[in-house]
Design a protein around this motif. Structure first.
Motif, mmCIF file in Angstrom:
data_model
loop_
_atom_site.group_PDB
_atom_site.id
_atom_site.type_symbol
_atom_site.label_atom_id
_atom_site.label_comp_id
_atom_site.label_asym_id
_atom_site.label_seq_id
_atom_site.Cartn_x
_atom_site.Cartn_y
_atom_site.Cartn_z
ATOM 1 N N GLY A 80 3.959 4.305 -2.749
ATOM 2 C CA GLY A 80 3.745 2.951 -2.206
ATOM 3 C C GLY A 80 2.716 3.002 -1.094
ATOM 4 N N PHE A 85 -1.951 4.313 3.498
ATOM 5 C CA PHE A 85 -1.208 4.831 4.658
ATOM 6 C C PHE A 85 0.233 5.138 4.303
ATOM 7 N N ASP A 103 0.681 3.864 -6.151
ATOM 8 C CA ASP A 103 1.077 2.470 -5.905
ATOM 9 C C ASP A 103 1.178 1.736 -7.236
ATOM 10 N N LYS A 108 -4.923 -2.143 -5.459
ATOM 11 C CA LYS A 108 -4.842 -1.332 -4.235
ATOM 12 C C LYS A 108 -5.298 0.097 -4.495
ATOM 13 N N ALA A 131 7.345 3.593 -9.460
ATOM 14 C CA ALA A 131 8.220 4.732 -9.198
ATOM 15 C C ALA A 131 9.240 4.920 -10.323
ATOM 16 N N GLU A 132 9.776 3.798 -10.821
ATOM 17 C CA GLU A 132 10.846 3.894 -11.831
ATOM 18 C C GLU A 132 10.333 4.523 -13.128
ATOM 19 N N ARG A 150 6.331 4.700 3.545
ATOM 20 C CA ARG A 150 6.180 3.881 4.753
ATOM 21 C C ARG A 150 6.190 2.434 4.298
HETATM 22 N N1 SAH Z 1 2.575 2.366 2.712
HETATM 23 C C1 SAH Z 1 1.680 1.253 3.014
HETATM 24 C C2 SAH Z 1 1.961 0.007 2.165
HETATM 25 C C3 SAH Z 1 3.324 -0.618 2.320
HETATM 26 S S1 SAH Z 1 3.529 -2.073 1.335
HETATM 27 C C4 SAH Z 1 1.720 0.955 4.493
HETATM 28 O O1 SAH Z 1 2.633 1.411 5.172
HETATM 29 O O2 SAH Z 1 0.830 0.248 4.982
HETATM 30 C C5 SAH Z 1 4.516 -1.416 -0.024
HETATM 31 C C6 SAH Z 1 3.693 -0.931 -1.191
HETATM 32 O O3 SAH Z 1 4.598 -0.337 -2.123
HETATM 33 C C7 SAH Z 1 2.948 -2.039 -1.929
HETATM 34 O O4 SAH Z 1 1.582 -1.714 -1.995
HETATM 35 C C8 SAH Z 1 3.605 -2.067 -3.306
HETATM 36 O O5 SAH Z 1 2.677 -2.322 -4.361
HETATM 37 C C9 SAH Z 1 4.210 -0.677 -3.434
HETATM 38 N N2 SAH Z 1 5.420 -0.633 -4.273
HETATM 39 C C10 SAH Z 1 6.516 -1.436 -4.169
HETATM 40 N N3 SAH Z 1 7.427 -1.115 -5.115
HETATM 41 C C11 SAH Z 1 6.899 -0.066 -5.823
HETATM 42 C C12 SAH Z 1 7.381 0.699 -6.938
HETATM 43 N N4 SAH Z 1 8.558 0.452 -7.496
HETATM 44 N N5 SAH Z 1 6.580 1.691 -7.394
HETATM 45 C C13 SAH Z 1 5.376 1.937 -6.838
HETATM 46 N N6 SAH Z 1 4.882 1.244 -5.790
HETATM 47 C C14 SAH Z 1 5.631 0.239 -5.288
#
Ligand code: SAH
Length: 241
Positions: A80, A85, A103, A108, A131-132, A150
């Motif tokens: 994610g 970041f 992601d 993104k 992720a799943e 994060r």
């Molecule tokens: N880590 C970054 C972004 C946080 S926002 C920071 O701290 O700034 C959360 C991110 O997780 C989003 O970009 C979203 O697309 C991703 N995300 C949410 N659920 C997800 C999943 N099941 N598998 C992969 N990515 C996921």
């Protein structure tokens, strides 16, 4: 005058992160520039000023460096990663460690790929996927020494997303707010279902902002049941308890 202004900004990063080489500090400065320009085109983050990006994204991402949890030759996943970041600042800090930035949102990941190119980072791979789904793939499952999250999801949800990627004996480092730092022990049963154990909560202060940050460390202690992760959307809809 401009040179003096630049020197002052460089000095700030140098005093905040004294263990980095001048080259690494320059790359972090460059990351701030590149991120700001992409963020103008695409809405990646509400933080739109240089100082904000440096402190709230870059320095915040690097708060874990003081604990020496990441080593040369390891495989690290940032799950994610959003706009990159904490994965990108850490990849600059550990050039001899492999980083996989994941992601679910292709838009993104394409931006992060462009930033990796602009910064000429050789130790970063970018992957679009959920992720799943990835957590069930042979080439991703239990392959990473450290997984980082994060602001990914609620804690039990991110545990189910992240722990499938962690090697036995490896760990998750979850960047968290204060709430969780106080009642993490309530999530120990969820960790246990995922063959894991919450082993430690670490605290740090984000400089300049003077804000408290906490980091929950979860160790993978055995092989994960084939039940996990559950299908797309299920961990979020019915979080483990
Ligand atoms: N880590 C970054 C972004 C946080 S926002 C920071 O701290 O700034 C959360 C991110 O997780 C989003 O970009 C979203 O697309 C991703 N995300 C949410 N659920 C997800 C999943 N099941 N598998 C992969 N990515 C996921």
């Amino acid at each position: 005058c401009f040179a003096r202004f630049q020197a002052k900004k460089m000095m700030d990063l140098a005093s905040l992160l004294p263990s980095l080489t001048p080259e690494q500090r320059m790359q972090l400065e460059q990351l701030a520039e590149v991120f700001l320009s992409w963020n103008q085109k695409l809405n990646l983050s509400s933080i739109r000023d240089r100082q904000g990006v440096l402190i709230k994204h870059i320095v915040d991402s690097l708060l874990i460096v003081q604990w020496d949890l990441i080593h040369e030759g390891q495989k690290i996943m940032d799950l994610g990663t959003g706009g990159g970041f904490p994965g990108l600042p850490l990849a600059i800090t550990y050039p001899n460690t492999d980083f996989t930035l994941v992601d679910a949102t292709g838009k993104k990941i394409r931006v992060v790929e462009a930033m990796v190119k602009e910064l000429r980072l050789k130790n970063v791979q970018c992957v679009t996927g959920r992720a799943e789904e990835l957590g069930r793939k042979h080439s991703f499952r239990e392959r990473f020494h450290v997984v980082l999250t994060r602001a990914l999801a609620e804690f039990p949800v991110l545990l189910e997303y992240a722990m499938p990627f962690v090697k036995i004996g490896g760990k998750l480092i979850a960047y968290q707010g204060q709430e969780l730092a106080e009642n993490w022990s309530g999530f120990q049963p969820v960790a246990k279902k995922l063959s894991s154990k919450i082993s430690e909560v670490k605290h740090a202060i984000l400089p300049v902002e003077d804000a408290e940050r906490s980091f929950v460390i979860v160790e993978k202690i055995g092989p994960l049941s084939a039940k996990y992760p559950r299908g797309i959307g299920i961990p979020k809809k019915h979080p483990l308890s």
